[in-house]
Design an enzyme around this catalytic site. Structure first.
Site, PDB file in Angstrom:
ATOM      1  N   HIS A 207     -37.782  69.389 -86.836  1.00 11.22           N
ATOM      2  CA  HIS A 207     -36.427  69.444 -86.545  1.00 11.22           C
ATOM      3  C   HIS A 207     -35.857  67.939 -87.114  1.00 11.22           C
ATOM      4  O   HIS A 207     -34.856  67.280 -86.541  1.00 11.22           O
ATOM      5  CB  HIS A 207     -35.324  69.533 -85.507  1.00 11.22           C
ATOM      6  N   GLU A 304     -35.168  70.588 -92.534  1.00  9.62           N
ATOM      7  CA  GLU A 304     -36.241  70.726 -91.387  1.00  9.62           C
ATOM      8  C   GLU A 304     -37.405  72.342 -91.931  1.00  9.62           C
ATOM      9  O   GLU A 304     -36.489  72.154 -92.878  1.00  9.62           O
ATOM     10  CB  GLU A 304     -35.784  71.573 -90.063  1.00  9.62           C
TER      11      GLU A 304
END
Length: 328
Positions: A207, A304
């Site tokens: 992330h 991401e």
């Protein structure tokens, strides 16, 4: 090549034992408690007479007294990795610019994951039967190895199942996460091994929060991808296809790109073009919270690498994915 490996105890002090002819032991400052099950004594071993500092790897105390690793390359680039969450929170290139972003509301008290840098999502990406984004980002990882090749440091962290993980996801696994710092690049390799006697499946992502000027940031390499757009309803994403050569962040953005290219280019709007290469991650996600995070949304974007469709692993099988971030 010198090698160094660590493990940690729950005591309030840590030491580095150097395996040389002089039997030298270096002491680190107090780092606070490490709340892991079955923790052992903290040791690190060098395979030759080099000192720990020559490896470009240093264990120190971070925010909230949490232990973190500092990596330094001969060219002057730096990275920091918190053992809580196994999260890379900083990547500075030789000119001193930090290309990653940690949110101002980030907590360093183990009560929630560290918000920023490169958090792990495993064994679940997003919402699902267990907690949001899984448990890997809110557990202590252990340093098991460090290498130094031509002056550039690399460290490997590990995470294994324990009673806390088994209570929500009842499988035995072994995760290894290798972080390598070069002059103008940061590479990560994630390996997930099924150490159980039954198959399991998982989804995962890195992330990554990039420091950016959101009004000037853009991403290339996504044209033609199938999309799952979570704006306006995150619970009911709208399927589509990306038609733009350059994707920007004009407002709230939360979109999954399936079967994405193995290389994306991020213009962070601050003067850097960042290459985001990957092997075996397959998918990508763009996210910016816009006004739902008014204090900081203008200062970052998330690009991401992800594996949205579940990975199926039989006992003793391993899944591996690599992310390589670099600037010109």
């Amino acid at each position: 090549m010198a090698m160094i490996s660590f493990s940690y105890s729950s005591s309030s002090s840590m030491s580095l034992r150097v395996n040389t002819n002089t039997n030298t032991t270096l002491s680190f400052p107090k780092l606070g408690r490490v709340n892991r099950c079955g923790g052992g004594m903290a040791f690190a071993t060098l395979s030759n007479k080099q000192s720990a500092s020559t490896l470009g790897v240093r264990l120190t105390q971070g925010e909230g007294n949490l232990p973190k690793l500092l990596l330094t390359s001969p060219a002057g680039s730096e990275a920091e990795i918190y053992l809580f969450g196994g999260v890379v929170t900083s990547w500075k290139i030789p000119n001193g610019k930090d290309l990653l972003f940690v949110r101002p509301d980030a907590l360093f008290n183990k009560k929630k994951p560290i918000s920023g840098g490169i958090p792990h999502c495993f064994p679940q990406f997003g919402p699902g039967p267990i907690q949001q984004h899984g448990f890997a980002r809110n557990l202590d990882w252990t340093v098991v190895d460090s290498q130094n090749v031509e002056g550039n440091p690399a460290v490997t962290l590990e995470l294994k199942d324990e009673p806390y993980t088994r209570a929500m996801w009842d499988f035995s696994f072994h995760a290894l996460y290798k972080v390598t710092l070069d002059a103008k690049s940061l590479s990560t390799e994630l390996k997930i091994k099924n150490t159980d006697n039954k198959p399991f499946s998982f989804s995962t992502a890195l992330h990554t929060y990039f420091r950016a000027s959101v009004s000037g940031a853009s991403v290339k390499g996504l044209k033609g991808c199938k999309t799952l757009n979570k704006d306006p309803d995150p619970k009911n994403p709208v399927a589509g296809q990306e038609e733009r050569d350059v994707v920007t962040f004009p407002g709230f953005v939360d979109c999954v790109y399936l079967a994405a290219s193995d290389e994306l280019q991020l213009d962070n709007g601050l003067g850097e073009l960042i290459s985001i290469k990957n092997t075996n991650w397959l998918d990508a996600v763009l996210w910016n919270p816009y006004l739902t995070m008014e204090a900081s949304y203008k200062d970052f974007v998330c690009v991401e690498n992800a594996k949205i469709e579940s990975v199926q692993l039989e006992p003793e099988q391993t899944w591996t994915a690599v992310q390589h971030l670099s600037v010109a």
